[in-house]
Design a protein around this motif. Structure first.
Motif, PDB file in Angstrom:
ATOM      1  N   GLU A  29       0.814  -1.211   0.000  1.00  0.00           N
ATOM      2  CA  GLU A  29       0.000   0.000   0.000  1.00  0.00           C
ATOM      3  C   GLU A  29       0.853   1.268   0.000  1.00  0.00           C
ATOM      4  O   GLU A  29       0.434   2.293  -0.488  1.00  0.00           O
ATOM      5  CB  GLU A  29      -0.961  -0.003   1.180  1.00  0.00           C
ATOM      6  CG  GLU A  29      -1.977   1.103   1.089  1.00  0.00           C
ATOM      7  CD  GLU A  29      -3.058   0.980   2.116  1.00  0.00           C
ATOM      8  OE1 GLU A  29      -2.804   1.356   3.274  1.00  0.00           O
ATOM      9  OE2 GLU A  29      -4.140   0.517   1.766  1.00  0.00           O
ATOM     10  N   ARG A  69      -4.721   5.931  -2.868  1.00  0.00           N
ATOM     11  CA  ARG A  69      -4.952   5.899  -1.422  1.00  0.00           C
ATOM     12  C   ARG A  69      -5.723   7.148  -1.021  1.00  0.00           C
ATOM     13  O   ARG A  69      -5.537   8.218  -1.600  1.00  0.00           O
ATOM     14  CB  ARG A  69      -3.636   5.857  -0.668  1.00  0.00           C
ATOM     15  CG  ARG A  69      -2.953   4.516  -0.779  1.00  0.00           C
ATOM     16  CD  ARG A  69      -1.650   4.474  -0.059  1.00  0.00           C
ATOM     17  NE  ARG A  69      -1.869   4.528   1.379  1.00  0.00           N
ATOM     18  CZ  ARG A  69      -0.929   4.867   2.240  1.00  0.00           C
ATOM     19  NH1 ARG A  69       0.275   5.197   1.841  1.00  0.00           N
ATOM     20  NH2 ARG A  69      -1.182   4.894   3.538  1.00  0.00           N
ATOM     21  N   ARG A  71      -7.981   9.019   2.598  1.00  0.00           N
ATOM     22  CA  ARG A  71      -8.560   9.003   3.945  1.00  0.00           C
ATOM     23  C   ARG A  71      -9.984   9.524   3.827  1.00  0.00           C
ATOM     24  O   ARG A  71     -10.212  10.557   3.207  1.00  0.00           O
ATOM     25  CB  ARG A  71      -7.771   9.900   4.891  1.00  0.00           C
ATOM     26  CG  ARG A  71      -6.370   9.389   5.152  1.00  0.00           C
ATOM     27  CD  ARG A  71      -5.666  10.221   6.176  1.00  0.00           C
ATOM     28  NE  ARG A  71      -6.313   9.950   7.477  1.00  0.00           N
ATOM     29  CZ  ARG A  71      -6.280  10.785   8.503  1.00  0.00           C
ATOM     30  NH1 ARG A  71      -5.664  11.932   8.408  1.00  0.00           N
ATOM     31  NH2 ARG A  71      -6.863  10.470   9.631  1.00  0.00           N
ATOM     32  N   VAL A 108     -16.493  -0.556   2.684  1.00  0.00           N
ATOM     33  CA  VAL A 108     -15.098  -0.702   3.109  1.00  0.00           C
ATOM     34  C   VAL A 108     -14.837  -2.192   3.288  1.00  0.00           C
ATOM     35  O   VAL A 108     -15.443  -2.828   4.152  1.00  0.00           O
ATOM     36  CB  VAL A 108     -14.821   0.058   4.420  1.00  0.00           C
ATOM     37  CG1 VAL A 108     -13.365  -0.127   4.849  1.00  0.00           C
ATOM     38  CG2 VAL A 108     -15.149   1.538   4.265  1.00  0.00           C
ATOM     39  N   VAL A 110     -12.268  -5.293   4.199  1.00  0.00           N
ATOM     40  CA  VAL A 110     -11.128  -5.480   5.091  1.00  0.00           C
ATOM     41  C   VAL A 110     -10.375  -6.744   4.684  1.00  0.00           C
ATOM     42  O   VAL A 110     -10.989  -7.803   4.528  1.00  0.00           O
ATOM     43  CB  VAL A 110     -11.603  -5.603   6.557  1.00  0.00           C
ATOM     44  CG1 VAL A 110     -10.428  -5.736   7.494  1.00  0.00           C
ATOM     45  CG2 VAL A 110     -12.473  -4.409   6.930  1.00  0.00           C
ATOM     46  N   THR A 136      -8.468   4.753   6.140  1.00  0.00           N
ATOM     47  CA  THR A 136      -7.456   5.009   5.129  1.00  0.00           C
ATOM     48  C   THR A 136      -7.249   3.726   4.349  1.00  0.00           C
ATOM     49  O   THR A 136      -7.031   2.666   4.945  1.00  0.00           O
ATOM     50  CB  THR A 136      -6.116   5.433   5.769  1.00  0.00           C
ATOM     51  OG1 THR A 136      -6.343   6.564   6.592  1.00  0.00           O
ATOM     52  CG2 THR A 136      -5.090   5.770   4.706  1.00  0.00           C
ATOM     53  N   GLY A 137      -7.339   3.808   3.040  1.00  0.00           N
ATOM     54  CA  GLY A 137      -7.161   2.618   2.216  1.00  0.00           C
ATOM     55  C   GLY A 137      -7.041   2.957   0.757  1.00  0.00           C
ATOM     56  O   GLY A 137      -6.910   4.120   0.375  1.00  0.00           O
ATOM     57  N   THR A 138      -7.102   1.924  -0.066  1.00  0.00           N
ATOM     58  CA  THR A 138      -6.976   2.069  -1.510  1.00  0.00           C
ATOM     59  C   THR A 138      -8.350   1.995  -2.151  1.00  0.00           C
ATOM     60  O   THR A 138      -9.114   1.053  -1.887  1.00  0.00           O
ATOM     61  CB  THR A 138      -6.074   0.961  -2.087  1.00  0.00           C
ATOM     62  OG1 THR A 138      -4.801   1.031  -1.440  1.00  0.00           O
ATOM     63  CG2 THR A 138      -5.892   1.121  -3.580  1.00  0.00           C
ATOM     64  N   ASN A 157     -10.525  -0.457   0.024  1.00  0.00           N
ATOM     65  CA  ASN A 157      -9.895  -1.635   0.615  1.00  0.00           C
ATOM     66  C   ASN A 157      -9.036  -1.195   1.791  1.00  0.00           C
ATOM     67  O   ASN A 157      -8.103  -0.420   1.626  1.00  0.00           O
ATOM     68  CB  ASN A 157      -9.045  -2.369  -0.417  1.00  0.00           C
ATOM     69  CG  ASN A 157      -9.890  -3.089  -1.445  1.00  0.00           C
ATOM     70  OD1 ASN A 157     -11.031  -3.452  -1.179  1.00  0.00           O
ATOM     71  ND2 ASN A 157      -9.360  -3.293  -2.624  1.00  0.00           N
ATOM     72  N   LEU A 158      -9.359  -1.708   2.951  1.00  0.00           N
ATOM     73  CA  LEU A 158      -8.640  -1.395   4.187  1.00  0.00           C
ATOM     74  C   LEU A 158      -7.650  -2.522   4.439  1.00  0.00           C
ATOM     75  O   LEU A 158      -8.043  -3.665   4.606  1.00  0.00           O
ATOM     76  CB  LEU A 158      -9.655  -1.302   5.326  1.00  0.00           C
ATOM     77  CG  LEU A 158      -9.216  -0.748   6.640  1.00  0.00           C
ATOM     78  CD1 LEU A 158      -9.012   0.754   6.533  1.00  0.00           C
ATOM     79  CD2 LEU A 158     -10.270  -1.038   7.691  1.00  0.00           C
ATOM     80  N   SER A 159      -6.367  -2.211   4.436  1.00  0.00           N
ATOM     81  CA  SER A 159      -5.378  -3.288   4.507  1.00  0.00           C
ATOM     82  C   SER A 159      -4.628  -3.376   5.825  1.00  0.00           C
ATOM     83  O   SER A 159      -3.830  -4.276   6.007  1.00  0.00           O
ATOM     84  CB  SER A 159      -4.379  -3.140   3.365  1.00  0.00           C
ATOM     85  OG  SER A 159      -3.689  -1.932   3.480  1.00  0.00           O
ATOM     86  N   SER A 163      -5.371   1.474   9.937  1.00  0.00           N
ATOM     87  CA  SER A 163      -6.013   2.356   8.967  1.00  0.00           C
ATOM     88  C   SER A 163      -7.434   2.722   9.352  1.00  0.00           C
ATOM     89  O   SER A 163      -8.100   3.448   8.648  1.00  0.00           O
ATOM     90  CB  SER A 163      -6.017   1.689   7.583  1.00  0.00           C
ATOM     91  OG  SER A 163      -4.712   1.513   7.132  1.00  0.00           O
TER      92      SER A 163
END
Length: 177
Positions: A29, A69, A71, A108, A110, A136-138, A157-159, A163
């Protein structure tokens, strides 16, 4: 007996679609570029994100926000928290983040390795928690077929468990243990 073209399309076309639309290996990420308005660490509301990205839009139209990415702040709907451990028939663990007016939402998803800790944290929240969170993610764009056509949408996508920050001001991060 040779296979008919219909039989080949039946079997090979879905495989080709999954290969093209799926993730071709999870990139780190940190290598994914930031969406321009989020580059300085600012969190966008769902309204601002959708306006900037032009979604919902027409299917197959490129979305400038895809593979960036970002937020995003909003409110987690406690009724729409879907943990794959509790609901094993689901393809992904996910939750919905709503805007303040509750007329727009962002799905979202995960990633599996972080899901147990994250969903345990959500389950432990007090009854008086208003659902405020910053994620925060992509961003990933996808087409949503509907009876009257098709619409382009975004999924985040939350990795990493870190995040997800609970509270409107980001004062309660998910425990990294």
């Amino acid at each position: 007996m040779p296979l008919s073209l219909t039989a080949l399309n039946c079997c090979l076309l879905p495989l080709a679609i999954m290969t093209v639309s799926g993730t071709a290996g999870a990139a780190d990420e940190r290598e994914v570029p930031w969406l321009e308005p989020c580059a300085d660490g600012r969190a966008l509301s769902i309204d601002e994100l959708y306006a900037y990205c032009g979604v919902p839009g027409h299917c197959s139209r490129p979305v400038i926000c895809a593979q960036r990415r970002c937020r995003v702040n909003g409110f987690i709907d406690p009724v729409n928290i879907w943990d794959k451990q509790r609901h094993p028939w689901l393809p992904d663990s996910k939750f919905l983040l709503f805007n303040a007016a509750q007329d727009l939402n962002l799905e979202v998803r995960v990633v599996a390795r972080e899901a147990p800790r994250l969903f345990q944290t959500l389950a432990r929240q007090a009854d008086d928690w208003d659902g405020a969170a910053v994620v925060t993610g992509t961003l990933v764009s996808l087409d949503l077929p509907m009876m009257a056509g098709c619409r382009r949408a975004l999924v985040l996508n939350l990795s990493a468990a870190a995040s997800l920050v609970l509270g409107e001001d980001g004062d309660a991060p998910v425990d990294p243990k």
